[in-house]
Design an enzyme around this catalytic site. Structure first.
Site, PDB file in Angstrom:
ATOM      1  N   HIS A   1       0.818  -1.209   0.000  1.00 14.94           N
ATOM      2  CA  HIS A   1       0.000   0.000   0.000  1.00 14.94           C
ATOM      3  C   HIS A   1       0.854   1.261   0.000  1.00 14.94           C
ATOM      4  CE1 HIS A   1      -3.769  -1.845   0.068  1.00 14.94           C
ATOM      5  NE2 HIS A   1      -3.890  -2.099   1.342  1.00 14.94           N
TER       6      HIS A   1
ATOM      7  N   GLU B   1       1.829 -17.427 -19.868  1.00 15.05           N
ATOM      8  CA  GLU B   1       2.593 -17.236 -18.639  1.00 15.05           C
ATOM      9  C   GLU B   1       3.105 -18.552 -18.074  1.00 15.05           C
ATOM     10  OE1 GLU B   1      -0.083 -15.342 -15.842  1.00 15.05           O
ATOM     11  OE2 GLU B   1      -1.795 -16.285 -16.813  1.00 15.05           O
TER      12      GLU B   1
ATOM     13  N   ASP C   1       4.935 -14.331 -14.285  1.00 13.81           N
ATOM     14  CA  ASP C   1       4.832 -15.765 -14.026  1.00 13.81           C
ATOM     15  C   ASP C   1       5.691 -16.568 -14.990  1.00 13.81           C
ATOM     16  OD1 ASP C   1       3.280 -16.117 -11.754  1.00 13.81           O
ATOM     17  OD2 ASP C   1       1.400 -15.851 -12.832  1.00 13.81           O
TER      18      ASP C   1
ATOM     19  N   CYS D   1       1.943  -8.057 -21.014  1.00  9.83           N
ATOM     20  CA  CYS D   1       1.348  -7.313 -19.905  1.00  9.83           C
ATOM     21  C   CYS D   1       2.115  -7.475 -18.596  1.00  9.83           C
ATOM     22  CB  CYS D   1      -0.110  -7.724 -19.705  1.00  9.83           C
ATOM     23  SG  CYS D   1      -0.350  -9.479 -19.371  1.00  9.83           S
TER      24      CYS D   1
END
Length: 583
Positions: free
Chosen positions: A196, A440, A464, A511
């Protein structure tokens, strides 16, 4: 160069700050396992209720201070924490521990915190794993009031102007209020690139370095600090020469920021006239506005897992549809690629609690498309909602963790079935809804031609792909140094996938994080990549490189690079990569 202390952490935002250290004691306080008598239960429940109410008031006060011009995802962090204060998995379970196990409220709260944290720690997805921060931060808010704190901040107190906040950790409320009070940068002992604090620092345009172990022990209040959010370096009490160097860096960063902003409206075309598609990755629906502000041509990856987290029921078709409609509306005609949920038994929520025991190896277990095909009740509402949303604007659906063509064929058959259902029900949809697969898993790259024959597009998920190919966890400090996007095996898998797409006229995007790293932009262009999907904040940096690149000139260099992949040492490979960047 004289420096009193140098700390190395994780770079969380691409900027630099200089200012005096402001140490704050924020961080989760420990509790003791204090037993209580049955007659004390009512009093402890009342203390807990009062602390939850006080935490709610504090968060609402912070929420009210968020400026209207602030990116929407910042306020969403506070809204998420307010919702967690109502979550039965947190507060109600703490009440149950007080009643049934006869412990004080502090210890009961800590016990339930530990249970929830273990659930998140078992998750395989790096981003979702760090959502344990939500639990930690909400518990921290409640615990502080249980231990006698008053409202933690006066938002009108601006005595932190230009200071560098140093803390064990910062909640979203902390970060927002501290920035409101003028804090120039954040440094924390805990956190990673998707924590965060890191996300908020980027959204708030605050330089930050996270994960600097034990820094609160070594830095003195008021001590001059330099925070380098690009390299993850924190320097304490620097000499004049070092200060002058970083002041020049600050001037250069500001000049570059202004320059990049001038590129927003320019078409993304290389020097030799090749058009490139720059798309954005979205974590939350509200990120669509940020993507548009940075000139994204659409969304190449919208992760839908957040619809399933922190709740005890599954989202229904109408909730899915409402969420997708919000994004389609915000994109105003730009394309949206929705990834079906990549949520497995390793990523538990109350909603998935009845699907069976967790896998012994979550990364290789029932997740992504495997889970969706096994649990039709989970998958069908999402696919129906995506189809219905496709009537409202250009939408594509993307399948995660594909490993064989049988999975693809099964999904295509299901989509055809759902189209017939919607037609009978008189509900509109795009009959030509594009369906794509993520590459991936190494097996998917090796059968890329077979996938390209069946799919409307492919998208390479490098995060991945690298982890599975090299058998390393990039979040594991002991092996993260092996996470190498330029490893010969990775480059071959990427090139193989792109060439399969070109051969069958199937668009191939990327991506993963590699697509958003400017160090690899020219290499990827040379490998044939024409569709990039990256974090909104990285769009303009990548665009700048594309505009200044002659792709035709790169091809011969790339062929020479691949000719020596087997014999090249790691250093030689990087030198060749740098040669591409110098063209």
């Amino acid at each position: 160069m004289t420096i009193a202390f140098q700390g190395i952490g994780v770079a969380a935002s691409q900027s630099v700050a200089i200012g005096p250290a402001y140490l704050t004691g924020h961080g989760l306080s420990s509790a003791s396992p204090t037993p209580i008598h049955p007659e004390q239960v009512g009093g402890e429940l009342n203390r807990l209720n009062q602390a939850v109410a006080a935490a709610r008031r504090a968060l609402k006060m912070v929420r009210a201070q968020v400026p209207h011009a602030t990116p929407l995802n910042i306020a969403e962090f506070i809204d998420a924490h307010l919702l967690m204060l109502e979550d039965v998995a947190l507060v109600d379970e703490v009440r149950k521990i007080i009643r049934d196990q006869l412990y004080c409220a502090e210890w009961a709260l800590q016990m339930q915190r530990d249970i929830l944290v273990r659930v998140f720690d078992a998750m395989d997805d790096p981003y979702l794993r760090t959502r344990r921060d939500d639990v930690e931060h909400v518990v921290q808010q409640i615990m502080s009031f249980l231990q006698g704190a008053q409202l933690q901040f006066d938002p009108d107190n601006r005595d932190l102007q230009g200071c560098v906040v140093v803390a064990r950790d910062l909640t979203p409320a902390d970060a927002i209020v501290l920035r409101h009070r003028g804090a120039a940068a954040f440094v924390t002992e805990y956190g990673g690139p998707v924590s965060h604090t890191a996300i908020l620092a980027r959204s708030l345009a605050v330089p930050a370095v996270v994960g600097v172990h034990n820094i609160t022990r070594y830095v003195r209040p008021g001590e001059p600090l330099i925070v380098d959010g690009e390299t993850g370096t924190v320097l304490a009490d620097p000499d004049t020469g070092t200060l002058d160097y970083y002041r020049e860096r600050l001037s250069a960063i500001e000049a570059r920021r202004q320059h990049l902003h001038t590129l927003v409206d320019r078409p993304t075309v290389s020097r030799d006239g090749t058009a490139i598609s720059l798309l954005a990755n979205l974590e939350l629906p509200q990120d669509a506005a940020t993507a548009r502000l940075n000139g994204a041509a659409g969304v190449g990856l919208y992760r839908t897992e957040f619809l399933y987290m922190n709740r005890d029921n599954l989202p229904d078709e109408e909730e899915h549809l409402a969420t997708y409609t919000t994004i389609v509306t915000a994109l105003a005609g730009l394309p949206l690629t929705i990834r079906t949920l990549d949520l497995g038994l390793d990523k538990r929520s109350e909603a998935l609690g009845d699907l069976g025991p967790g896998a012994s190896n979550p990364a290789l277990g029932l997740r992504g498309i495997r889970l969706c095909l096994k649990e039709a009740g989970l998958f069908r509402p999402q696919l129906r909602a995506i189809l219905r949303a496709s009537a409202l604007g250009p939408i594509r659906v993307m399948l995660p963790m594909v490993a064989n063509v049988q999975e693809v064929d099964a999904v295509l058959a299901l989509i055809a079935q759902l189209k017939e259902e919607l037609t009978r029900e008189g509900l509109a949809f795009d009959p030509r809804l594009p369906v794509g697969a993520m590459v991936e898993v190494p097996a998917a790259a090796l059968i890329a031609r077979s996938l390209a024959r069946r799919m409307d597009f492919l998208s390479i998920g490098t995060n991945d792909l690298i982890q599975y190919s090299l058998a390393i966890d990039r979040l594991d400090d002991s092996v993260s140094y092996l996470f190498d996007p330029t490893h010969p095996a990775i480059l071959r898998l990427v090139r193989m996938t792109i060439e399969a797409g070109h051969a069958l006229d199937t668009p191939v995007a990327m991506c993963g994080e590699m697509a958003g790293d400017p160090r690899f932009t020219r290499l990827l262009l040379a490998l044939g990549l024409r569709h990039f999907s990256i974090q909104p904040g990285a769009l303009l940096g990548v665009k700048e490189i594309i505009l200044d690149t002659d792709i035709g000139e790169l091809e011969a260099h790339t062929n020479r690079l691949f000719a020596r992949l087997d014999d090249a040492e790691p250093g030689e490979l990087l030198d060749a990569l740098e040669a591409l960047n110098r063209l």
